[in-house]
Design a protein around this motif. Structure first.
Motif, PDB file in Angstrom:
ATOM      1  N   CYS A  96      -8.224   5.259 -14.384  1.00  0.00           N
ATOM      2  CA  CYS A  96      -7.948   3.901 -14.826  1.00  0.00           C
ATOM      3  C   CYS A  96      -6.463   3.782 -15.133  1.00  0.00           C
ATOM      4  CB  CYS A  96      -8.783   3.585 -16.067  1.00  0.00           C
ATOM      5  SG  CYS A  96      -8.516   1.958 -16.789  1.00  0.00           S
ATOM      6  N   ALA A  97      -5.860   2.641 -14.799  1.00  0.00           N
ATOM      7  CA  ALA A  97      -4.434   2.437 -15.020  1.00  0.00           C
ATOM      8  C   ALA A  97      -4.159   1.023 -15.518  1.00  0.00           C
ATOM      9  CB  ALA A  97      -3.654   2.690 -13.727  1.00  0.00           C
ATOM     10  N   ALA A  98      -3.050   0.866 -16.246  1.00  0.00           N
ATOM     11  CA  ALA A  98      -2.660  -0.425 -16.795  1.00  0.00           C
ATOM     12  C   ALA A  98      -1.192  -0.705 -16.514  1.00  0.00           C
ATOM     13  CB  ALA A  98      -2.913  -0.471 -18.299  1.00  0.00           C
ATOM     14  N   ASP A  99      -0.902  -1.948 -16.151  1.00  0.00           N
ATOM     15  CA  ASP A  99       0.448  -2.406 -15.846  1.00  0.00           C
ATOM     16  C   ASP A  99       0.825  -3.484 -16.848  1.00  0.00           C
ATOM     17  OD1 ASP A  99       2.839  -3.283 -14.764  1.00  0.00           O
ATOM     18  OD2 ASP A  99       1.939  -4.135 -12.952  1.00  0.00           O
ATOM     19  N   GLN A 100       1.861  -3.257 -17.631  1.00  0.00           N
ATOM     20  CA  GLN A 100       2.269  -4.206 -18.665  1.00  0.00           C
ATOM     21  C   GLN A 100       3.366  -5.161 -18.207  1.00  0.00           C
ATOM     22  OE1 GLN A 100       3.806  -2.064 -22.028  1.00  0.00           O
ATOM     23  NE2 GLN A 100       5.436  -1.093 -20.873  1.00  0.00           N
ATOM     24  N   ASP A 101       3.846  -5.017 -16.995  1.00  0.00           N
ATOM     25  CA  ASP A 101       4.905  -5.885 -16.492  1.00  0.00           C
ATOM     26  C   ASP A 101       4.415  -7.321 -16.361  1.00  0.00           C
ATOM     27  OD1 ASP A 101       6.252  -3.420 -14.148  1.00  0.00           O
ATOM     28  OD2 ASP A 101       6.506  -3.663 -16.313  1.00  0.00           O
ATOM     29  N   LEU A 102       5.331  -8.260 -16.593  1.00  0.00           N
ATOM     30  CA  LEU A 102       4.982  -9.669 -16.482  1.00  0.00           C
ATOM     31  C   LEU A 102       4.727 -10.086 -15.041  1.00  0.00           C
ATOM     32  CD1 LEU A 102       7.470 -11.265 -19.034  1.00  0.00           C
ATOM     33  CD2 LEU A 102       5.039 -10.774 -19.341  1.00  0.00           C
ATOM     34  N   SER A 103       5.402  -9.445 -14.110  1.00  0.00           N
ATOM     35  CA  SER A 103       5.223  -9.728 -12.695  1.00  0.00           C
ATOM     36  C   SER A 103       5.076  -8.425 -11.924  1.00  0.00           C
ATOM     37  CB  SER A 103       6.389 -10.541 -12.144  1.00  0.00           C
ATOM     38  OG  SER A 103       7.606  -9.847 -12.280  1.00  0.00           O
ATOM     39  N   SER A 104       3.998  -8.313 -11.171  1.00  0.00           N
ATOM     40  CA  SER A 104       3.725  -7.138 -10.358  1.00  0.00           C
ATOM     41  C   SER A 104       4.025  -7.436  -8.902  1.00  0.00           C
ATOM     42  CB  SER A 104       2.269  -6.711 -10.521  1.00  0.00           C
ATOM     43  OG  SER A 104       1.974  -5.596  -9.709  1.00  0.00           O
ATOM     44  N   ARG A 105       4.767  -6.526  -8.255  1.00  0.00           N
ATOM     45  CA  ARG A 105       5.114  -6.706  -6.857  1.00  0.00           C
ATOM     46  C   ARG A 105       4.487  -5.667  -5.945  1.00  0.00           C
ATOM     47  NH1 ARG A 105      11.572  -8.426  -6.954  1.00  0.00           N
ATOM     48  NH2 ARG A 105      11.336 -10.146  -8.463  1.00  0.00           N
ATOM     49  N   SER A 106       3.827  -4.689  -6.537  1.00  0.00           N
ATOM     50  CA  SER A 106       3.172  -3.648  -5.751  1.00  0.00           C
ATOM     51  C   SER A 106       1.928  -3.173  -6.497  1.00  0.00           C
ATOM     52  CB  SER A 106       4.127  -2.489  -5.472  1.00  0.00           C
ATOM     53  OG  SER A 106       4.673  -1.980  -6.684  1.00  0.00           O
ATOM     54  N   TYR A 107       0.915  -4.000  -6.493  1.00  0.00           N
ATOM     55  CA  TYR A 107      -0.288  -3.726  -7.270  1.00  0.00           C
ATOM     56  C   TYR A 107      -1.031  -2.481  -6.809  1.00  0.00           C
ATOM     57  CZ  TYR A 107      -2.513  -5.985  -3.260  1.00  0.00           C
ATOM     58  OH  TYR A 107      -2.924  -6.320  -1.990  1.00  0.00           O
ATOM     59  N   SER A 108      -0.774  -2.042  -5.567  1.00  0.00           N
ATOM     60  CA  SER A 108      -1.468  -0.884  -5.029  1.00  0.00           C
ATOM     61  C   SER A 108      -0.672   0.406  -5.166  1.00  0.00           C
ATOM     62  CB  SER A 108      -1.806  -1.114  -3.555  1.00  0.00           C
ATOM     63  OG  SER A 108      -0.634  -1.266  -2.775  1.00  0.00           O
ATOM     64  N   SER A 109       0.493   0.349  -5.794  1.00  0.00           N
ATOM     65  CA  SER A 109       1.372   1.505  -5.922  1.00  0.00           C
ATOM     66  C   SER A 109       1.165   2.211  -7.256  1.00  0.00           C
ATOM     67  CB  SER A 109       2.829   1.086  -5.771  1.00  0.00           C
ATOM     68  OG  SER A 109       3.699   2.177  -5.991  1.00  0.00           O
ATOM     69  N   VAL A 110       1.090   3.526  -7.204  1.00  0.00           N
ATOM     70  CA  VAL A 110       0.953   4.329  -8.421  1.00  0.00           C
ATOM     71  C   VAL A 110       2.109   4.071  -9.377  1.00  0.00           C
ATOM     72  CG1 VAL A 110       0.988   6.687  -9.329  1.00  0.00           C
ATOM     73  CG2 VAL A 110      -0.444   6.130  -7.361  1.00  0.00           C
ATOM     74  N   SER A 111       3.321   3.939  -8.837  1.00  0.00           N
ATOM     75  CA  SER A 111       4.512   3.776  -9.648  1.00  0.00           C
ATOM     76  C   SER A 111       4.560   2.450 -10.389  1.00  0.00           C
ATOM     77  CB  SER A 111       5.765   3.930  -8.777  1.00  0.00           C
ATOM     78  OG  SER A 111       5.814   2.933  -7.774  1.00  0.00           O
ATOM     79  N   GLU A 112       3.731   1.499 -10.029  1.00  0.00           N
ATOM     80  CA  GLU A 112       3.709   0.192 -10.673  1.00  0.00           C
ATOM     81  C   GLU A 112       3.093   0.247 -12.070  1.00  0.00           C
ATOM     82  OE1 GLU A 112       5.036  -2.623  -9.680  1.00  0.00           O
ATOM     83  OE2 GLU A 112       4.243  -3.879 -11.296  1.00  0.00           O
ATOM     84  N   TYR A 113       2.237   1.218 -12.310  1.00  0.00           N
ATOM     85  CA  TYR A 113       1.456   1.256 -13.538  1.00  0.00           C
ATOM     86  C   TYR A 113       2.099   2.115 -14.621  1.00  0.00           C
ATOM     87  CZ  TYR A 113      -2.010  -1.192 -10.826  1.00  0.00           C
ATOM     88  OH  TYR A 113      -2.654  -2.141 -10.067  1.00  0.00           O
ATOM     89  N   ASP A 114       1.936   1.667 -15.860  1.00  0.00           N
ATOM     90  CA  ASP A 114       2.611   2.277 -16.999  1.00  0.00           C
ATOM     91  C   ASP A 114       1.744   3.254 -17.793  1.00  0.00           C
ATOM     92  OD1 ASP A 114       5.105   0.566 -16.823  1.00  0.00           O
ATOM     93  OD2 ASP A 114       3.588  -1.001 -17.118  1.00  0.00           O
ATOM     94  N   TYR A 115       0.443   3.045 -17.788  1.00  0.00           N
ATOM     95  CA  TYR A 115      -0.474   3.874 -18.566  1.00  0.00           C
ATOM     96  C   TYR A 115      -1.619   4.354 -17.700  1.00  0.00           C
ATOM     97  CZ  TYR A 115       2.048   1.419 -22.241  1.00  0.00           C
ATOM     98  OH  TYR A 115       3.040   0.890 -23.035  1.00  0.00           O
ATOM     99  N   TRP A 116      -2.075   5.581 -17.978  1.00  0.00           N
ATOM    100  CA  TRP A 116      -3.132   6.205 -17.196  1.00  0.00           C
ATOM    101  C   TRP A 116      -4.132   6.917 -18.089  1.00  0.00           C
ATOM    102  CZ3 TRP A 116      -3.397   5.833 -11.861  1.00  0.00           C
ATOM    103  CH2 TRP A 116      -2.254   5.313 -11.234  1.00  0.00           C
ATOM    104  N   GLY A 117      -5.401   6.875 -17.678  1.00  0.00           N
ATOM    105  CA  GLY A 117      -6.410   7.680 -18.320  1.00  0.00           C
ATOM    106  C   GLY A 117      -6.386   9.088 -17.757  1.00  0.00           C
ATOM    107  N   GLN A 118      -7.248   9.948 -18.270  1.00  0.00           N
ATOM    108  CA  GLN A 118      -7.285  11.339 -17.825  1.00  0.00           C
ATOM    109  C   GLN A 118      -8.229  11.567 -16.654  1.00  0.00           C
ATOM    110  OE1 GLN A 118      -8.037  13.743 -21.357  1.00  0.00           O
ATOM    111  NE2 GLN A 118      -5.826  13.908 -21.707  1.00  0.00           N
ATOM    112  N   GLY A 119      -8.982  10.560 -16.276  1.00  0.00           N
ATOM    113  CA  GLY A 119      -9.822  10.636 -15.096  1.00  0.00           C
ATOM    114  C   GLY A 119     -11.264  11.001 -15.380  1.00  0.00           C
TER     115      GLY A 119
END
Length: 126
Positions: A96-119
């Motif tokens: 699971c991942a979370a993106d806190q940016d106000l605007s996302s330009r690459s929703y499918s990219s790992v680098s876009e997300y700021d927080y991650w679960g352990q899986g």
């Protein structure tokens, strides 16, 4: 800071279903874009699905569309991934991942997300 914790993984036969959950803490997920990724041994982490802050829009990988459904319950601060018609190639650790940016330009990219679960591990047998 946001903490994410996945649950619901397990062993299932091909054609079966699983429902993954991602519980968030630290802030309300109503301000976050949420996503699911997966990673098999020896392979890169890949995009599965994402959902907008309002929950009105969703996006899926080609392998997930038609079989998986992402949803969110902002009141419970939880995101779900319903997986149906599972195949052996779906076997992977799901994150699971979370993106806190106000605007996302690459929703499918790992680098876009700021927080991650352990899986949580999903294994689909033949």
């Amino acid at each position: 800071q946001v903490q994410l914790e996945e649950s619901g993984g397990g062993l299932v036969q091909a054609g079966g279903s699983l429902r993954l959950s991602c519980a968030a803490s630290g802030r309300t997920i109503s301000s976050l874009i949420m996503g699911w990724f997966r990673q098999a041994p020896g392979k890169e982490r890949e995009f599965v699905a994402t959902i907008t802050r309002s929950g009105l829009s969703t996006y899926y990988s080609n392998s997930a569309k038609g079989r998986f459904t992402i949803s969110r319950d902002n009141a419970k601060n939880t995101v779900f991934l319903q997986m149906n018609s599972l195949k052996p190639e779906d076997t992977a650790a799901y994150y699971c991942a979370a993106d806190q940016d106000l605007s996302s330009r690459s929703y499918s990219s790992v680098s876009e997300y700021d927080y991650w679960g352990q899986g949580t591990q999903v294994t689909v047998s033949s």
